[in-house]
Design an enzyme around this catalytic site. Structure first.
Site, PDB file in Angstrom:
ATOM      1  N   LYS A 173      36.476  25.278  66.500  1.00 34.74           N
ATOM      2  CA  LYS A 173      37.775  25.074  66.514  1.00 34.74           C
ATOM      3  C   LYS A 173      37.868  24.387  67.670  1.00 34.74           C
ATOM      4  CE  LYS A 173      40.408  27.796  69.181  1.00 34.74           C
ATOM      5  NZ  LYS A 173      41.217  28.844  69.701  1.00 34.74           N
ATOM      6  N   ASP A 233      42.927  28.162  64.266  1.00 34.81           N
ATOM      7  CA  ASP A 233      43.369  29.396  65.093  1.00 34.81           C
ATOM      8  C   ASP A 233      43.968  30.526  64.438  1.00 34.81           C
ATOM      9  OD1 ASP A 233      45.947  28.563  64.664  1.00 34.81           O
ATOM     10  OD2 ASP A 233      46.397  28.422  66.971  1.00 34.81           O
TER      11      ASP A 233
END
Length: 372
Positions: A243, A261
């Site tokens: 991420k 997320d």
């Protein structure tokens, strides 16, 4: 004559009985024996009568016990029948109540059931997903990363700090941090206690301080003090996963990537783009629905929408621009007036998260730490 009378008198005196006396004596003895025998017979009869009476008493008692047992069994059967009837009545009443409740909940129960909607084909899913992306682009033409940064190193550090906190809190913290440690070499040489105090507002400051010092040392020692532009290199740095790597690549290097997320995960599942829960699998499945060139901006739009309208606990469905395309419409507030009160940031007339937002951002800048 005188001698004979004397002899008779002597014999009488000595107890000698005459034949008549003997007979009299024998009759008396026989009577006594007969009486005795009669008495014995009478006693035997009385004994027999007593035994018979005792037997009758025992038989009566047994019969009485048997009768009592039969009565008890009969009473028990009657009681059981009554209890069964009462239980049946209670069950019947409960059944009627349940049926009434079901009837009140489903007033159209008698109407034929509507057939379940057919499963969405792959082609239909792709078309719906891309239309949602276009609608979000119109709703958020100014979507951008909500972390303040001026170079790849600052974005990398800010993204690591954003774990388990808001971008607003990170943006309020990083000005002092970057003023003290502007380069990886400076941060690698920082004193742990000083660094911890600077990043304390972001939470988990000890673990984050170790990550920042570790990745800064790795950049200094392995990459010449520069942030690498490949995901394979970025994920080798302490505290950096896919991420974070995609955030840095997409916004500092122009390399497309999906930022999976918590907001991204929640919305793509609500929209039925995927049922996966693992971030890497979500990235793969959602990425397959769009051209690679759309990945970075798609991420910004989804995250913007999740933070402003499609909230975790109470989404503002009545103010959602993609409501007609959302299979989860109705999970939140559908009344338009009430839904508008749930909007956040610029959609709700409130300041955003960046202290220095892009020029095209229509909302207000965030306030510095301590000025909130």
């Amino acid at each position: 004559m005188g001698e004979r009378g004397a002899a008779k008198r002597a014999n009488a005196a000595n107890g000698d009985a005459s034949p008549v006396g003997a007979a009299e004596q024998g009759g008396t003895a026989g009577k006594a024996a007969a009486k005795k025998t009669a008495a014995k017979k009478t006693a035997a009869k009385k004994t027999a009568a007593k035994k018979t009476e005792a037997k009758k008493t025992v038989a009566k008692k047994a019969a009485a016990k048997k009768t009592a047992a039969k009565k008890a069994a009969a009473n028990k059967a009657v009681t059981k029948k009554a209890a069964d009837k009462e239980t049946g009545a209670v069950k019947a009443a409960a059944g009627k109540k349940t049926a009434a409740a079901k009837a009140s909940k489903t007033p159209a129960a008698k109407e034929p059931k509507t057939a379940a909607a057919p499963a969405e084909s792959r082609t239909a899913l792709v078309r719906r997903a891309r239309r949602i992306n276009r609608e979000l682009a119109e709703a958020y033409p100014y979507a951008h990363p909500e972390l303040d940064f001026e170079n790849p190193f600052q974005l990398l550090v800010a993204t690591v700090l954003s774990a388990q906190t808001t971008d607003l809190r990170v943006n309020q913290t990083t000005p002092a941090l970057f003023a003290a440690y502007p380069t990886p070499e400076d941060m690698a040489a920082a004193g742990p206690e000083t660094l911890e105090q600077l990043i304390r507002p972001t939470g988990f400051f000890r673990a984050k301080a170790r990550s920042l010092m570790g990745l800064s040392a790795a950049l200094r020692d392995r990459f010449g003090g520069e942030v690498p532009g490949r995901i394979e290199d970025l994920v080798t740095l302490p505290g950096v996963g896919r991420k974070t790597a995609n955030v840095v690549l997409g916004n500092a290097f122009g390399v497309p990537g999906l930022t999976v997320d918590t907001h991204f995960q929640r919305l793509v599942r609500r929209w039925k783009w995927t049922q996966e829960k693992d971030p890497d699998r979500i990235e793969a499945e959602v990425g397959a629905l769009f051209p690679k060139s759309e990945w970075t901006m798609l991420s910004h739009r989804i995250i913007f929408h999740g933070r402003r309208i499609c909230h975790s606990r109470r989404p503002a469905c009545g103010a959602c621009p993609i409501a007609p395309l959302c299979p989860s419409y109705g999970e939140g507030e559908t009344d338009p007036e009430k839904a508008r009160k749930l909007l956040k940031y610029e959609k709700g007339g409130l300041p955003g998260q960046r202290l220095k937002p892009p020029a095209d951002y229509p909302g207000l800048p965030a306030r510095p730490l301590g000025a909130e």
